[in-house]
Structures are given as C-alpha cells and as structure tokens.
Write a protein that holds these residues in place. Structure first.
Motif, PDB file in Angstrom:
ATOM      1  N   ARG A 230       2.541   1.854  -3.444  1.00  0.00           N
ATOM      2  CA  ARG A 230       1.689   2.121  -4.597  1.00  0.00           C
ATOM      3  C   ARG A 230       0.595   3.148  -4.334  1.00  0.00           C
ATOM      4  NH1 ARG A 230       5.194   0.405  -8.148  1.00  0.00           N
ATOM      5  NH2 ARG A 230       5.942  -1.688  -7.620  1.00  0.00           N
TER       6      ARG A 230
ATOM      7  N   ILE B  90      -6.381  -1.078  -6.156  1.00  0.00           N
ATOM      8  CA  ILE B  90      -6.769  -1.731  -7.410  1.00  0.00           C
ATOM      9  C   ILE B  90      -5.891  -2.942  -7.682  1.00  0.00           C
ATOM     10  CG2 ILE B  90      -6.959  -1.455  -9.912  1.00  0.00           C
ATOM     11  CD1 ILE B  90      -7.583   1.475  -9.473  1.00  0.00           C
ATOM     12  N   LEU B  91      -4.571  -2.754  -7.590  1.00  0.00           N
ATOM     13  CA  LEU B  91      -3.641  -3.845  -7.891  1.00  0.00           C
ATOM     14  C   LEU B  91      -3.810  -5.015  -6.934  1.00  0.00           C
ATOM     15  CD1 LEU B  91      -0.387  -1.813  -8.655  1.00  0.00           C
ATOM     16  CD2 LEU B  91      -2.034  -2.752 -10.278  1.00  0.00           C
TER      17      LEU B  91
ATOM     18  N   LYS C 285     -10.993   8.821  -1.021  1.00  0.00           N
ATOM     19  CA  LYS C 285      -9.969   8.282  -1.910  1.00  0.00           C
ATOM     20  C   LYS C 285     -10.050   6.765  -1.943  1.00  0.00           C
ATOM     21  CE  LYS C 285      -4.929   8.159  -2.560  1.00  0.00           C
ATOM     22  NZ  LYS C 285      -3.623   8.627  -2.016  1.00  0.00           N
TER      23      LYS C 285
ATOM     24  N   TYR D 284       0.830  -1.207   0.000  1.00  0.00           N
ATOM     25  CA  TYR D 284       0.000   0.000   0.000  1.00  0.00           C
ATOM     26  C   TYR D 284       0.864   1.256   0.000  1.00  0.00           C
ATOM     27  CZ  TYR D 284      -2.591   3.838   2.050  1.00  0.00           C
ATOM     28  OH  TYR D 284      -3.110   5.072   2.315  1.00  0.00           O
TER      29      TYR D 284
ATOM     30  N   GLY E 133     -11.419  -0.569  -8.667  1.00  0.00           N
ATOM     31  CA  GLY E 133     -10.733  -1.851  -8.602  1.00  0.00           C
ATOM     32  C   GLY E 133     -11.692  -3.029  -8.615  1.00  0.00           C
TER      33      GLY E 133
ATOM     34  N   GLY F  39      -2.916   4.854  -3.551  1.00  0.00           N
ATOM     35  CA  GLY F  39      -4.290   4.434  -3.801  1.00  0.00           C
ATOM     36  C   GLY F  39      -4.403   3.371  -4.870  1.00  0.00           C
ATOM     37  N   VAL F  40      -3.491   3.384  -5.855  1.00  0.00           N
ATOM     38  CA  VAL F  40      -3.527   2.375  -6.914  1.00  0.00           C
ATOM     39  C   VAL F  40      -3.342   0.977  -6.330  1.00  0.00           C
ATOM     40  CG1 VAL F  40      -2.428   1.605  -9.056  1.00  0.00           C
ATOM     41  CG2 VAL F  40      -2.668   4.044  -8.599  1.00  0.00           C
ATOM     42  N   ALA F  41      -2.719   0.877  -5.155  1.00  0.00           N
ATOM     43  CA  ALA F  41      -2.521  -0.426  -4.523  1.00  0.00           C
ATOM     44  C   ALA F  41      -3.849  -1.110  -4.247  1.00  0.00           C
ATOM     45  CB  ALA F  41      -1.740  -0.272  -3.218  1.00  0.00           C
TER      46      ALA F  41
ATOM     47  N   TYR G 142     -10.990   4.233  -5.355  1.00  0.00           N
ATOM     48  CA  TYR G 142     -10.152   3.128  -5.830  1.00  0.00           C
ATOM     49  C   TYR G 142     -10.800   1.777  -5.560  1.00  0.00           C
ATOM     50  CZ  TYR G 142      -6.324   6.329  -6.805  1.00  0.00           C
ATOM     51  OH  TYR G 142      -5.549   7.330  -7.332  1.00  0.00           O
TER      52      TYR G 142
END
Length: 226
Positions: free
Chosen positions: A122, A128-129, A153, A119, A161, A124-126, A157
């Motif tokens: 990455r 999703i990933l 936020k 987390y 995601g 916020g993209v974490a 995501y």
C-alpha cells in the motif's frame, strides 16, 4: 496477572476510565499502542469510541461540548502521531536487532512481516490504513523505520492518518454517546465498530493477495527498500 486482566476489562468502561485518569489515561493508552512495542494488545479503537461517549455525557452546553470534543481530538491525535514517530525511530535504529530476537509469548516476528507486507503493498497510504488495524498499527511505523521510508513522506501520512483515525471514532462515540440503547449494549457496539473499521481493509488485503501470482518471502521483504 489478575490486576492486568482487570485493567483490560475495565478499559471498555467509561465510568472506570473517568475515575482513573480520564483524558490522561486515554492519551497514554493511544501513545502506548501506537508507539511502544508491547502496547499492541491495547484496545485503541474502543478507547477512541469511549472517549466520545465520555464527552457526550459531560454536563456542558452545546458550544462547550463541541469545543471539548475538538480539544480532545487534537490532544489524542497528537498522542497517536507522537507514538508513530517513536515507532518509526525505534524501527530505524533498532529494527534489525529486533528481527534477530527469538519469538516468545509477547513478541512474534510474524507481526513485523505482516505489517511489512501491508506497507509494501500500500505504500504511504498503508500508514493511514494501518491505523484501523489492531496489532498492525503498532508495527507499521516500526516497519517504515526498518525500510527507511522517507521521513517527510512518513510524517505526512502519519499526521493525516492520526487525525482521521482519532477524529472519526471519537466523533462517532460523541454522536452516539447519549443514546440509551448504545449505553446498554456498549460491548456489542464496540465490537461492531472494530469490525466495521477493520473489515474493508482486511477484505481488500485478502482479495488482493488472492490475485497475486507470486509471493515475497520474509528475507526478501526485509531486503527491499522504499
């Protein structure tokens, strides 16, 4: 224990799933894996792929089949999104107590630290990933709650995601579901799907870790705030 192992074995059998709850069983599994701590062992990626196979083999016309696909994707996405929201709130209100627990066969703090490191690297993209990483996807929303990630936020995501994760794997299962070779070799196909979904993220994490000049200790990670 034997009944539990039989359950796990049958979760990759489309016919068994249809006979034991169908869509409702799928919704519960996705919600449990993404929102309940003890659900980390559930096979989320294979379940989504199998959901697409089930839809593809229903006796429906082209239009009804596509509408059913979209309906299932919407409901399963909602289950995954709701699960992550539950994980976030559990992390926010009970996270520090959780980290004081001793490791046992079911829970290990290393899972939390792994998700937390992912987390922090990455952002916020974490969220999703993490959807495409077994175990991590269970603990990522909990970690987001522990570090008190901004809720708006996180919500953004989480929704994005959830839709990408469910939509991509269910659609893939739907497109390949009527292929006889896929049906005969379902276990190998599922294994390939899981590897394909997780490999890019894992490789990126490993190569990125090798470039780091310093590491963050577990206590320091827990003190960081988003």
């Amino acid at each position: 224990m034997e009944a539990f192992l039989d359950l796990l074995n049958n979760l990759t059998n489309p016919d068994w799933i249809v006979a034991h709850g169908g869509l409702y069983l799928l919704l519960f599994i996705v919600f449990a894996e993404t929102g309940i701590l003890i659900g980390f062992f559930l096979p989320g990626d294979p379940i989504l792929f199998i959901a697409g196979i089930i839809i593809a083999n229903l006796t429906l016309g082209p239009v009804d089949s596509v509408m059913t696909l979209l309906y299932w994707i919407a409901l399963i996405s909602a289950a995954g999104i709701a699960g992550n929201f539950l994980g976030y709130w559990c992390g926010k209100y009970f996270g520090h107590r959780l980290l004081k627990m001793k490791d046992n066969w079911l829970f290990k703090k290393a899972y939390i630290y792994r998700a937390q490191e992912f987390y922090h690297k990455r952002g916020g993209v974490a969220i999703i990933l993490a959807r495409f990483l077994p175990i991590v996807r269970t603990f990522a929303p909990i970690v987001a709650g522990i570090v008190e990630m901004d809720f708006r936020k996180f919500a953004f995501y989480n929704v994005v995601g959830g839709i990408i994760w469910v939509g991509s794997l269910v659609t893939l299962g739907y497109l390949l579901g009527e292929n006889e070779w896929v049906q005969r070799n379902l276990e190998y196909v599922i294994m390939a799907i899981v590897i394909a979904a997780t490999a890019p993220v894992v490789i990126k994490m490993v190569t990125g870790r090798g470039k780091r000049t310093a590491t963050v200790s577990e206590p320091e990670m827990l003190e960081e705030q988003e």
